[in-house]
Design a protein around this motif. Structure first.
Motif, PDB file in Angstrom:
ATOM      1  N   ILE A 186      49.576  17.661  73.730  1.00 26.65           N
ATOM      2  CA  ILE A 186      49.149  19.031  73.465  1.00 26.65           C
ATOM      3  C   ILE A 186      47.913  19.392  74.288  1.00 26.65           C
ATOM      4  CG2 ILE A 186      48.200  20.512  71.655  1.00 26.65           C
ATOM      5  CD1 ILE A 186      50.228  19.136  69.780  1.00 26.65           C
TER       6      ILE A 186
ATOM      7  N   LEU B 236      47.700  22.320  77.217  1.00 24.99           N
ATOM      8  CA  LEU B 236      46.771  23.424  77.005  1.00 24.99           C
ATOM      9  C   LEU B 236      45.714  23.483  78.094  1.00 24.99           C
ATOM     10  CD1 LEU B 236      46.723  25.427  74.716  1.00 24.99           C
ATOM     11  CD2 LEU B 236      44.866  24.129  73.701  1.00 24.99           C
TER      12      LEU B 236
ATOM     13  N   ALA C 102      47.253  24.787  81.321  1.00 24.52           N
ATOM     14  CA  ALA C 102      47.484  26.229  81.297  1.00 24.52           C
ATOM     15  C   ALA C 102      46.168  27.004  81.376  1.00 24.52           C
ATOM     16  CB  ALA C 102      48.240  26.607  80.032  1.00 24.52           C
TER      17      ALA C 102
ATOM     18  N   GLU D 220      44.798  29.489  84.484  1.00 17.81           N
ATOM     19  CA  GLU D 220      44.387  30.865  84.234  1.00 17.81           C
ATOM     20  C   GLU D 220      42.958  31.109  84.718  1.00 17.81           C
ATOM     21  OE1 GLU D 220      44.942  32.011  80.188  1.00 17.81           O
ATOM     22  OE2 GLU D 220      44.044  33.975  80.528  1.00 17.81           O
TER      23      GLU D 220
ATOM     24  N   THR E  51      39.387  24.124  70.131  1.00 15.48           N
ATOM     25  CA  THR E  51      39.976  24.565  68.876  1.00 15.48           C
ATOM     26  C   THR E  51      41.257  23.798  68.593  1.00 15.48           C
ATOM     27  OG1 THR E  51      39.389  26.697  69.816  1.00 15.48           O
ATOM     28  CG2 THR E  51      40.229  26.683  67.604  1.00 15.48           C
ATOM     29  N   ALA E  52      42.100  23.681  69.618  1.00 12.73           N
ATOM     30  CA  ALA E  52      43.361  22.975  69.430  1.00 12.73           C
ATOM     31  C   ALA E  52      43.106  21.513  69.102  1.00 12.73           C
ATOM     32  CB  ALA E  52      44.224  23.092  70.673  1.00 12.73           C
TER      33      ALA E  52
ATOM     34  N   ALA F 281      42.120  21.176  65.516  1.00 10.41           N
ATOM     35  CA  ALA F 281      43.263  21.307  64.634  1.00 10.41           C
ATOM     36  C   ALA F 281      44.103  20.036  64.662  1.00 10.41           C
ATOM     37  CB  ALA F 281      44.103  22.505  65.045  1.00 10.41           C
ATOM     38  N   GLN F 282      44.223  19.437  65.840  1.00 11.92           N
ATOM     39  CA  GLN F 282      44.967  18.188  65.965  1.00 11.92           C
ATOM     40  C   GLN F 282      44.304  17.068  65.187  1.00 11.92           C
ATOM     41  OE1 GLN F 282      47.886  17.207  67.266  1.00 11.92           O
ATOM     42  NE2 GLN F 282      48.111  19.415  67.179  1.00 11.92           N
TER      43      GLN F 282
ATOM     44  N   ARG G  26      38.660  36.273  65.260  1.00  9.34           N
ATOM     45  CA  ARG G  26      39.430  35.193  65.847  1.00  9.34           C
ATOM     46  C   ARG G  26      40.903  35.533  65.922  1.00  9.34           C
ATOM     47  NH1 ARG G  26      40.622  29.491  63.200  1.00  9.34           N
ATOM     48  NH2 ARG G  26      42.452  29.208  64.454  1.00  9.34           N
ATOM     49  N   ARG G  27      41.387  36.282  64.941  1.00 13.24           N
ATOM     50  CA  ARG G  27      42.821  36.544  64.927  1.00 13.24           C
ATOM     51  C   ARG G  27      43.231  37.408  66.109  1.00 13.24           C
ATOM     52  NH1 ARG G  27      45.486  34.207  61.062  1.00 13.24           N
ATOM     53  NH2 ARG G  27      44.165  33.399  59.419  1.00 13.24           N
TER      54      ARG G  27
ATOM     55  N   GLY H 118      42.823  34.833  69.466  1.00 11.06           N
ATOM     56  CA  GLY H 118      43.872  33.853  69.675  1.00 11.06           C
ATOM     57  C   GLY H 118      43.394  32.770  70.609  1.00 11.06           C
ATOM     58  N   THR H 119      44.138  31.708  70.657  1.00 12.53           N
ATOM     59  CA  THR H 119      43.734  30.630  71.545  1.00 12.53           C
ATOM     60  C   THR H 119      44.761  30.417  72.623  1.00 12.53           C
ATOM     61  OG1 THR H 119      44.766  29.114  70.039  1.00 12.53           O
ATOM     62  CG2 THR H 119      42.388  29.365  69.866  1.00 12.53           C
ATOM     63  N   ALA H 120      45.884  31.093  72.498  1.00 17.86           N
ATOM     64  CA  ALA H 120      46.936  30.835  73.471  1.00 17.86           C
ATOM     65  C   ALA H 120      46.826  31.767  74.650  1.00 17.86           C
ATOM     66  CB  ALA H 120      48.300  31.092  72.852  1.00 17.86           C
TER      67      ALA H 120
ATOM     68  N   ALA I 106      50.331  30.163  82.518  1.00 15.54           N
ATOM     69  CA  ALA I 106      49.074  30.239  81.789  1.00 15.54           C
ATOM     70  C   ALA I 106      49.216  31.109  80.549  1.00 15.54           C
ATOM     71  CB  ALA I 106      47.994  30.809  82.692  1.00 15.54           C
TER      72      ALA I 106
ATOM     73  N   PRO J  45      51.346  28.953  77.260  1.00 17.62           N
ATOM     74  CA  PRO J  45      51.065  27.526  77.319  1.00 17.62           C
ATOM     75  C   PRO J  45      51.704  26.817  76.164  1.00 17.62           C
ATOM     76  CG  PRO J  45      49.243  28.669  76.349  1.00 17.62           C
ATOM     77  CD  PRO J  45      50.323  29.679  76.537  1.00 17.62           C
TER      78      PRO J  45
ATOM     79  N   LEU K 248      54.747  23.018  71.491  1.00 18.09           N
ATOM     80  CA  LEU K 248      53.336  22.698  71.398  1.00 18.09           C
ATOM     81  C   LEU K 248      52.645  23.850  70.726  1.00 18.09           C
ATOM     82  CD1 LEU K 248      52.742  21.445  74.997  1.00 18.09           C
ATOM     83  CD2 LEU K 248      53.157  20.124  72.968  1.00 18.09           C
ATOM     84  N   ARG K 249      52.980  25.017  71.218  1.00 17.84           N
ATOM     85  CA  ARG K 249      52.333  26.182  70.710  1.00 17.84           C
ATOM     86  C   ARG K 249      52.696  26.399  69.252  1.00 17.84           C
ATOM     87  NH1 ARG K 249      52.278  31.965  73.150  1.00 17.84           N
ATOM     88  NH2 ARG K 249      51.087  32.954  71.501  1.00 17.84           N
TER      89      ARG K 249
ATOM     90  N   ALA L 287      49.014  24.686  63.116  1.00 19.60           N
ATOM     91  CA  ALA L 287      47.772  24.035  62.741  1.00 19.60           C
ATOM     92  C   ALA L 287      46.635  25.023  62.563  1.00 19.60           C
ATOM     93  CB  ALA L 287      47.408  23.007  63.797  1.00 19.60           C
ATOM     94  N   GLN L 288      46.665  26.113  63.283  1.00 19.35           N
ATOM     95  CA  GLN L 288      45.482  26.952  63.297  1.00 19.35           C
ATOM     96  C   GLN L 288      45.605  28.262  62.564  1.00 19.35           C
ATOM     97  OE1 GLN L 288      44.439  27.602  67.308  1.00 19.35           O
ATOM     98  NE2 GLN L 288      44.613  25.451  67.790  1.00 19.35           N
TER      99      GLN L 288
ATOM    100  N   LEU M 120      47.429  30.926  63.663  1.00 20.22           N
ATOM    101  CA  LEU M 120      47.489  32.060  64.570  1.00 20.22           C
ATOM    102  C   LEU M 120      48.941  32.361  64.841  1.00 20.22           C
ATOM    103  CD1 LEU M 120      45.022  30.624  67.139  1.00 20.22           C
ATOM    104  CD2 LEU M 120      44.519  32.442  65.566  1.00 20.22           C
TER     105      LEU M 120
ATOM    106  N   ASP N  58      49.902  35.862  65.812  1.00 22.38           N
ATOM    107  CA  ASP N  58      50.052  37.256  66.169  1.00 22.38           C
ATOM    108  C   ASP N  58      50.684  37.397  67.544  1.00 22.38           C
ATOM    109  OD1 ASP N  58      48.994  37.832  63.813  1.00 22.38           O
ATOM    110  OD2 ASP N  58      46.958  38.153  64.536  1.00 22.38           O
TER     111      ASP N  58
END
Lengths: 348, 344
Positions: A219, A223, A226, A230, A265-266, A269-270, A342-343, A346-348, B37, B40, B44-45, B51-52, B54, B56
């Motif tokens: 993971i 991440l 990616a 970016e 963050t990921a 969570a892991q 945070r919502r 996002g982290t993605a 990018a 990602p 996994l996502r 886990a988090q 999220l 949206d």
């Protein structure tokens, strides 16, 4: 940020309450006579009657009262016994927790080291062999049955090559007169300045930790890759390059810093997942942690032990998630300035 | 399905057709940086989201209409990871079909000799009782695919209605359902499934139910997020203005537009379910030890690995490749069906 943090912290008590209800349901819904189950096959009627009284396992007690007794027994009195081992459940859980935490920390360290570095290498050259290899690793890592990988690695490294032991946390000869201080054996070895304990603990730790690190590594690699791709396209990177900064500083000093938030963050969570989810790995390596504790309890229909395990696991995740969110808020300037929830981010 | 919606679907089909097939090639080496990018992810996502908390995501495109199906297949073949994934999945569907034949003809003892190494006669060797591993793996494919698919169906049937209701009605219903979902996701899925199996009894049936129930919140959350976006779309407003009953709006306008993310999640979910089911039977929770199940085979054979590696390699590789197939195919589907991903 204060508002965000307060809101976030306010969510903790209801979550903990819900976790305790789920744990309580383990006792409530267990098929058959819960008191008999808790005592095991060989107990005398007197003990069973005691259990019944202590936990309110009779028809006169309402579920709400029983829930109160359950909390009282596990959290305040802390004298609930695991009748299968004769130990106090809270003490057992603490011992198991340190074993799991040590394993999870080691796995996380491996995952972060390999994952971030490989992810950076892959992100710098998206079309390269490294990049393809890292993607293959990422897909392999999440598709491989972890217990199978554990069996293979025991077979190869412990049985064929005999470079590491197959199971446990410490050599049996050392375990006999070893009195843990913290329960983290590596730390205990250091504190006691006993190189044999330190060495043996490390020797036992390395293989399970490496196997457990598979999924988080996958993971983190993906991440990081990616995020780096970016970030490296952004204008500030071009600026940094054009002003003649060394490529290494551009990548690690600038781009990685901006890519770090989602990665962290990921990873956090892991970590929550690792602390609790090492069920299969611990079972194969006979690692005396929380995961194998829960498995033993579930297989033995030991409702009391399972209940304690579930309560602890849920609590851990609630707090790890809180920690991750706080970390996120502290790191992300947008949340810090209160402009950004945070919502939305996002982290993605 | 309302008129607006239909037109939108057709427009989608046309867009599919006009889209150059090489616009998005393999995700691997040739992927454009921005596209990768921005996504990602994949399974996994999904795990990350799990886990988090999220989820949206923007709503995704409706499924390709019939007119758009052929270009879709063409693009699927061009999308290398998705195609490889599909091939792997089909390979194991084939193995399962073969397994059914073996099951019916009751082929077990192909050789009286235990631990026969792989040979032309026994491609995967034989196990401790002289059972042919190839036959066992094929029969295991039946169980794994069936159980995993059923588990995902259970997850869909619990999760989707919950998500739709939470997202569409909002307010306190959303609040209550949202918290229930959060709590379920607090526990690691395997631990929760383990608990459910303990409470209901050890059997493959109960494992299926447990894995399904544990998977449901993922679907609920995804669907809720999609519905929140779709709810404010013009065609829903139009349907409401036309005085359609709520149930008709839900089934006619809202739900069809959630299908793509559900389909992607379900494909990835089958992979996860196979892993979870194998894990639970590996822990010895499937009851009957004579079941032809991959996880159970690994549990029974794990101590023989050092001497007779094939008895552990064959079922493990089977699990690995099947899960890999579903993961690649699911991610590929996401790429192919997501109009935003395609435009990039």
């Amino acid at each position: 940020m204060l508002v965000f943090l307060l809101k976030r912290i306010a969510m903790v008590p209801p979550m903990l309450f819900a976790v305790s209800v789920v744990a309580f349901l383990c006792l409530e819904l267990v098929p058959g006579d819960a008191a008999q189950m808790a005592a095991g096959q060989l107990q005398d009627p007197e003990t069973i009657a005691q259990i019944r009284e202590k936990w309110g396992l009779d028809e006169d007690t309402s579920p709400v009262e029983r829930y109160g007794m359950f909390l009282n027994n596990l959290l305040i009195q802390r004298d609930a016994r695991n009748f299968y081992t004769g130990e106090y459940i809270t003490e057992e859980l603490f011992e198991r927790f340190t074993a799991t935490a040590e394993l999870a920390l080691a796995a996380m360290l491996i995952a972060a080291l390999i994952g971030v570095n490989l992810g950076i290498a892959a992100g710098r050259r998206p079309g390269s062999g490294t990049s393809a290899a890292s993607l293959a690793l990422a897909y392999g890592g999440i598709s491989v049955p972890i217990f199978w990988l554990a069996i293979l690695s025991v077979g190869v490294f412990a049985v064929w090559l005999q470079v590491v032991p197959a199971s446990g946390r410490l050599d049996a000869s050392l375990l006999a007169d070893f009195d843990p201080i913290t329960g983290f054996y590596l730390l205990d070895g250091l504190l006691k300045a006993d190189m044999r304990i330190l060495g043996s603990a490390l020797h036992h730790l390395i293989l399970p930790a490496a196997v457990l690190a598979t999924i988080p590594t996958a993971i983190v690699v993906r991440l990081t890759r990616a995020s780096m791709i970016e970030e490296l396209q952004k204008d500030y990177v071009r600026t940094a390059r054009s002003k003649g900064l060394r490529e290494d500083r551009v990548v690690r000093g600038h781009a990685l810093k901006n890519a770090a938030i989602p990665i962290l963050t990921a990873t956090g969570a892991q970590f929550g997942y690792l602390l609790t989810g090492a069920v299969l790995t611990e079972t194969v390596f006979a690692w005396p942690g929380l995961g194998s504790y829960v498995v033993e309890a579930a297989k033995g229909q030991n409702g009391m032990a399972l209940m304690g395990g579930i309560l602890l696991l849920g609590t851990i995740v609630v707090f790890v998630n809180l920690l991750v969110d706080v970390l996120y808020a502290v790191l992300d300037p947008r949340v810090r300035a209160g402009q950004h929830s945070r919502r939305e981010g996002g982290t993605a | 399905m309302s008129g607006d919606e239909q037109r939108q679907g057709e427009a989608q089909g046309a867009q599919n057709a006009s889209n150059p097939p090489n616009a998005r090639d393999a995700e691997g080496a040739s992927a454009t940086p921005s596209a990768t990018a921005a996504d990602p992810g994949g399974p996994l996502r999904a795990r990350q989201i799990e886990a988090q908390g999220l989820a949206d995501e923007p709503p995704e495109a409706p499924l390709p209409t019939r007119r758009g199906l052929r270009p879709f297949v063409r693009r699927l073949v061009k999308h290398r990871p998705a195609f490889v994934g599909l091939c792997l999945v089909l390979l194991f569907v084939g193995a399962a079909a073969l397994g059914l034949v073996f099951e019916i003809q009751d082929v077990r003892h192909a050789s009286p000799e235990p631990f026969h190494p792989p040979s032309l006669e026994h491609p995967f060797g034989t196990d401790t009782q002289g059972h042919d591993m190839f036959v066992l793996v094929c029969r295991g494919a039946v169980a794994s695919l069936l159980v995993a698919t059923l588990a995902v169906l259970i997850a869909v049937f619990i999760g989707v209605p919950l998500g739709v209701v939470a997202g569409y009605f909002g307010g306190w219903i959303d609040l209550v359902l949202g918290r229930i979902i959060d709590v379920m996701m607090t526990f690691p899925s395997l631990v929760l499934a383990l608990t459910i199996v303990m409470l209901t009894g050890q059997s493959l049936k109960n494992i299926t139910i447990a894995v399904g129930v544990v998977g449901a919140p993922l679907f609920a959350r995804q669907v809720r997020a999609s519905v929140l976006v779709i709810r404010s779309q013009d065609y829903v407003t139009a349907a409401r203005a036309l005085g359609f009953r709520r149930i008709r709006i839900l089934f006619g306008a809202v739900l069809p537009n959630c299908l793509t993310p559900i389909l992607v999640l379900a494909t990835l979910g089958i992979g996860t379910a196979i892993l979870d089911v194998a894990g639970l039977s590996f822990l010895g929770l499937s009851g009957d030890p004579s079941l032809p199940e991959w996880g159970l085979m690994l549990q029974l054979n794990q101590n023989d690995f050092a001497q007779y590696p094939w008895v552990v390699l064959a079922p493990g590789i089977a699990i690995f490749l099947t899960v890999l197939g579903f993961n690649l195919f699911g991610d590929g589907l996401r790429d192919l069906l997501d109009p935003q991903g395609r435009r990039r």
